[in-house]
Each structure stands twice: as structure tokens, then as C-alpha cells.
Enzyme design. Structure first.
Site, short mmCIF file in Angstrom:
data_model
loop_
_atom_site.label_atom_id
_atom_site.label_comp_id
_atom_site.label_asym_id
_atom_site.label_seq_id
_atom_site.Cartn_x
_atom_site.Cartn_y
_atom_site.Cartn_z
N ASN A 1 -5.43 3.69 3.62
CA ASN A 1 -4.32 3.86 4.57
C ASN A 1 -3.97 5.33 4.80
O ASN A 1 -3.45 5.69 5.86
CB ASN A 1 -3.08 3.09 4.11
CG ASN A 1 -3.17 1.64 4.52
OD1 ASN A 1 -4.11 1.24 5.22
ND2 ASN A 1 -2.22 0.84 4.10
N HIS B 1 -4.30 -4.05 -3.85
CA HIS B 1 -4.07 -3.95 -2.41
C HIS B 1 -5.23 -4.51 -1.59
O HIS B 1 -6.32 -3.94 -1.57
CB HIS B 1 -3.82 -2.48 -2.04
CG HIS B 1 -3.65 -2.26 -0.58
ND1 HIS B 1 -4.30 -1.26 0.11
CD2 HIS B 1 -2.91 -2.92 0.35
CE1 HIS B 1 -3.96 -1.31 1.38
NE2 HIS B 1 -3.13 -2.31 1.55
N SER C 1 0.83 -1.21 0.00
CA SER C 1 0.00 0.00 0.00
C SER C 1 0.86 1.25 0.00
O SER C 1 0.36 2.34 -0.20
CB SER C 1 -0.90 0.01 1.23
OG SER C 1 -0.10 0.08 2.38
N GLU D 1 -8.18 -2.32 -3.19
CA GLU D 1 -7.83 -1.15 -4.02
C GLU D 1 -6.99 -1.60 -5.21
O GLU D 1 -6.00 -2.32 -5.04
CB GLU D 1 -7.05 -0.14 -3.17
CG GLU D 1 -7.91 0.52 -2.10
CD GLU D 1 -7.11 1.35 -1.09
OE1 GLU D 1 -7.57 2.42 -0.71
OE2 GLU D 1 -6.01 0.91 -0.68
N1 3HC Z 1 -7.81 -13.99 9.74
C1 3HC Z 1 -8.89 -14.44 9.08
N2 3HC Z 1 -10.14 -14.32 9.51
C2 3HC Z 1 -10.30 -13.70 10.70
C3 3HC Z 1 -9.24 -13.18 11.45
C4 3HC Z 1 -7.95 -13.35 10.92
N3 3HC Z 1 -6.86 -12.88 11.54
N4 3HC Z 1 -9.74 -12.62 12.58
C5 3HC Z 1 -11.07 -12.78 12.53
N5 3HC Z 1 -11.41 -13.42 11.40
C6 3HC Z 1 -12.76 -13.76 10.95
C7 3HC Z 1 -13.46 -14.68 11.89
O1 3HC Z 1 -13.17 -16.05 11.61
C8 3HC Z 1 -14.91 -14.35 11.62
O2 3HC Z 1 -15.31 -14.98 10.43
P1 3HC Z 1 -16.84 -15.35 10.19
O3 3HC Z 1 -17.60 -14.08 10.07
O4 3HC Z 1 -16.84 -16.17 8.94
O5 3HC Z 1 -17.25 -16.14 11.39
C9 3HC Z 1 -14.88 -12.84 11.35
O6 3HC Z 1 -13.52 -12.55 10.96
C10 3HC Z 1 -15.24 -12.03 12.56
O7 3HC Z 1 -14.33 -12.42 13.59
P2 3HC Z 1 -14.66 -12.37 15.14
O8 3HC Z 1 -16.14 -12.44 15.32
O9 3HC Z 1 -13.81 -13.38 15.82
O10 3HC Z 1 -14.03 -11.02 15.62
P3 3HC Z 1 -14.40 -9.54 15.28
O11 3HC Z 1 -15.87 -9.30 15.20
O12 3HC Z 1 -13.58 -8.75 16.22
O13 3HC Z 1 -13.83 -9.30 13.79
C11 3HC Z 1 -12.15 -8.42 12.39
C12 3HC Z 1 -12.46 -9.40 13.51
C13 3HC Z 1 -12.90 -8.83 11.13
C14 3HC Z 1 -10.65 -8.48 12.13
C15 3HC Z 1 -12.62 -7.02 12.84
O14 3HC Z 1 -12.05 -6.72 14.06
C16 3HC Z 1 -12.31 -5.94 11.86
O15 3HC Z 1 -13.01 -5.73 10.87
N6 3HC Z 1 -11.24 -5.20 12.14
C17 3HC Z 1 -10.80 -4.09 11.29
C18 3HC Z 1 -9.86 -4.63 10.28
C19 3HC Z 1 -9.28 -3.52 9.46
O16 3HC Z 1 -9.55 -2.34 9.63
N7 3HC Z 1 -8.44 -3.91 8.51
C20 3HC Z 1 -7.76 -2.97 7.69
C21 3HC Z 1 -6.38 -2.83 8.22
S1 3HC Z 1 -5.39 -1.75 7.25
C22 3HC Z 1 -4.72 -2.77 6.13
O17 3HC Z 1 -4.91 -3.94 6.08
C23 3HC Z 1 -3.86 -2.11 5.14
C24 3HC Z 1 -2.50 -2.75 5.07
O18 3HC Z 1 -1.84 -2.14 3.99
C25 3HC Z 1 -1.71 -2.62 6.34
#
Ligand code: 3HC
Length: 286
Positions: free
Chosen positions: A193, A142, A121, A154
Site C-alpha cells: 500500500n 494483511h 494495512s 503481508e
Molecule cells: N471477488 C472475488 N473474486 C473476484 C472478484 C471479486 N470481487 N472479482 C473478480 N474475481 C475473480 C473472478 O471470479 C476470476 O476468478 P477465476 O480466475 O477463478 O475465474 C478472477 O478473479 C479474474 O476475474 P475476471 O476475469 O472477471 O476479471 P479480471 O481479469 O479483471 O480480474 C481482478 C479481476 C482479479 C480483481 C483483477 O482486476 C486484479 O487483479 N485487480 C488488481 C487487484 C489489486 O490490485 N488488489 C490490491 C488492492 S490494494 C488492497 O487490497 C489493500 C487494502 O489494504 C486496501
């Protein structure tokens, strides 16, 4: 399935690469996942097995779907294993020289019609495209962390990227059941980001200056702003080192002191407290 893309190659079996491989396999694409470390490949596959088992347990997928998806993923330690791919998605270490070397080598291995995408990204594709003789076929695709869950992807067109390549990449993202957003011009950080970075900076500022604890700041973001998780929990999820590298990259580009990573982030990285992957970041994990 996409008409132009029949086989996908993924470089790097970390959290992003392995989950990207599974997303493609679940959509029916044969995928070759490459890493220079057998341990990383094993860890990537084991982590996918755990994630897929959760989906089976919750009734989201059945065993046959999961078995079929795993059967579509093969692994290799050599970039030569990716020679048949029509699309390469590179998710290797977030370092420019490593990515350039990967693309340079792939250029002589993978068929000339194949498209090369970097999942970075921060490293826009013009920084790697000229390491190849096919800059018109290089772009950014991305994914967000965790790639198995996050719906948006993206797709970024550099000045060298052809319309056709951007269109194929865009259509491919749709074919793996994700929602593509196309950026017509490249800019480091893209959309998500850049916006997220501002939020994280402010959160770190508030913590570093003692205004509130990381738990309280996260609580405000989840309960007042309705974000799924707070910025500190998110940094732990994506890796505090990733945040550090992103900021260093931006600082190196701009030369502007205010783009440097915060002292608190630097300390965490020096202590090896990188988030979930090391068992400790802002929070502690068992
Ligand atoms: N890997 C894969 N799947 C995962 C996971 C992981 N590390 N963590 C959770 N999950 C899955 C679960 O298995 C569950 O799947 P399901 O709906 O099929 O049952 C679903 O996600 C929801 O998980 P939980 O109910 O256990 O937990 P949460 O409700 O807390 O959800 C989350 C976890 C989806 C990670 C949520 O916290 C979330 O959306 N967080 C925000 C993530 C975010 O903003 N990501 C962007 C980051 S920036 C980025 O990636 C850019 C890069 O360039 C750095």
C-alpha cells in the site's frame, strides 16, 4: 492445516472478512464469521455464494468442494461465538477505537493461547496490542482485495509480537495456499500500500489538474505498465472511502498537510460515491 491453528474466527463480514473466511474454509479450517449486523452476514454469505458459483461454472471447483467449504463456515452476531478460535483475523471497520474495543472484548472471551491479527494495512498492531493482555500474540495479517483471488499476504511483526507468533502467522498463511511476506518491523501501509499509494496520488493529481480523464489514466496503467487494472478502477474496487480513511489516518499521524486526502476523494466520499459497492465511484456500475 497449521499445527497450532485448528479453528479460525473472523471479525467483520464485509468484502474482506467474508472472503478471508472462505479462503480459510477452502483450506479446511472451521471458521466462525462474526458481524454485529445480520444484514452484513447475509450479504457476505450471498456474495460468497455468487463467487463460488462462478468458480463451479468455470470448472475451477466442484460442488462438493464448495459445499464442504460452506459447511465449515458458521456465523454469529456475538464475539462470544469466537471463543474456541486459535486465530482471530479482525477485518472490522477501519477505525482505531472500534478495533481496540473488539480486541479488548475478545481478550476476555478467547483462550489465552490464541493469536489475534488485524487485517488492517494502516493500523499497525502496536495500536491495538495494548488493548489486550497478550501483546506478544498480536500481529497484522494483511490480505489484499479480492482476498479470494489475490495470492500475497503481508504478515507484520510489531515490537511486541513474539517470534513464535510471527512464525505461526507466517505458516498459517502458507497453509491457506497464499504467499506470505514477513515484515520484521511495522510501518503503516506496509509494502504494497505504500507503493500503491504513490501511484494513486499521482493518478489523482493528473485527473484533478485536468491532464487526462480517469479512463485514459487507467488505460496508461493497464496498457503501458501492464497493471491488471488502473488506479481509478482499483479505488472503485477497494472502496474510495477506504482510500479516504487511509489518508486521514496518515494525516492524523504525521500532521503533514500533504498526507491529507485529495479534495476529489473527499468530494466522492461526501457524495456517497464509494465505488463498486455503491454502484458509482469513478465509474458507474449496473
Ligand atoms: N471477488 C472475488 N473474486 C473476484 C472478484 C471479486 N470481487 N472479482 C473478480 N474475481 C475473480 C473472478 O471470479 C476470476 O476468478 P477465476 O480466475 O477463478 O475465474 C478472477 O478473479 C479474474 O476475474 P475476471 O476475469 O472477471 O476479471 P479480471 O481479469 O479483471 O480480474 C481482478 C479481476 C482479479 C480483481 C483483477 O482486476 C486484479 O487483479 N485487480 C488488481 C487487484 C489489486 O490490485 N488488489 C490490491 C488492492 S490494494 C488492497 O487490497 C489493500 C487494502 O489494504 C486496501
Amino acid at each position: 492445516m497449521n499445527n497450532q491453528i485448528k479453528r479460525v474466527g473472523v471479525v467483520g463480514a464485509g468484502a474482506m472478512g467474508s472472503q478471508i473466511a472462505m479462503v480459510c474454509a477452502l483450506a479446511g479450517y472451521p471458521v466462525v464469521l462474526q458481524d454485529i449486523s445480520q444484514a452484513s452476514l447475509d450479504r457476505g454469505i450471498q456474495s460468497l455464494q455468487a463467487q463460488m458459483q462462478k468458480r463451479i461454472d468455470k470448472g475451477r471447483l466442484d460442488e462438493r468442494q464448495v459445499d464442504e467449504a460452506f459447511a465449515k463456515i458458521s456465523t454469529t452476531l456475538s464475539l462470544h461465538g469466537l471463543s474456541d478460535a486459535d486465530l482471530i483475523i479482525e477485518a472490522a471497520t477501519e477505525k482505531l477505537d472500534i478495533k481496540r474495543e473488539v480486541f479488548k472484548q475478545l481478550d476476555s472471551i478467547v483462550k489465552v493461547e490464541a493469536i489475534f491479527a488485524t487485517n488492517s494495512s494502516t493500523i499497525v498492531s502496536s495500536k491495538v496490542a495494548d488493548a489486550t493482555f497478550r501483546p506478544d500474540k498480536v500481529c497484522n495479517i494483511h490480505f489484499f482485495n479480492p482476498a479470494l483471488v489475490m495470492e500475497l499476504v503481508e504478515v507484520v511483526k510489531g515490537p511486541h509480537t513474539s517470534e513464535k507468533t510471527a512464525q505461526i502467522a507466517h505458516d498459517f498463511v502458507k497453509s491457506i495456499k497464499k504467499t506470505p511476506v514477513l515484515l520484521n518491523k511495522e510501518i503503516s501501509g506496509f509494502i504494497a500500500n505504500r507503493i500503491l499509494g504513490k501511484l494513486m496520488d499521482e493518478a489523482v493529481f493528473l485527473l484533478e489538474n485536468g491532464y487526462a480523464s480517469h479512463e485514459e489514466i487507467d488505460l496508461v496503467c493497464t496498457k503501458a505498465l501492464n497493471h491488471p487494472i488502473g488506479p481509478f478502477a482499483l479505488m472503485d474496487l477497494t472502496g474510495i472511502d477506504v482510500n479516504y480513511f487511509v489518508r486521514m489516518q496518515r494525516f492524523e499521524e504525521s500532521g503533514n498537510e500533504k498526507d491529507k486526502p485529495a479534495e476529489l476523494i473527499r468530494e466522492k466520499v461526501n457524495k456517497g460515491e464509494l465505488g463498486r459497492k455503491t454502484g458509482k465511484g469513478f465509474y458507474t456500475y449496473s
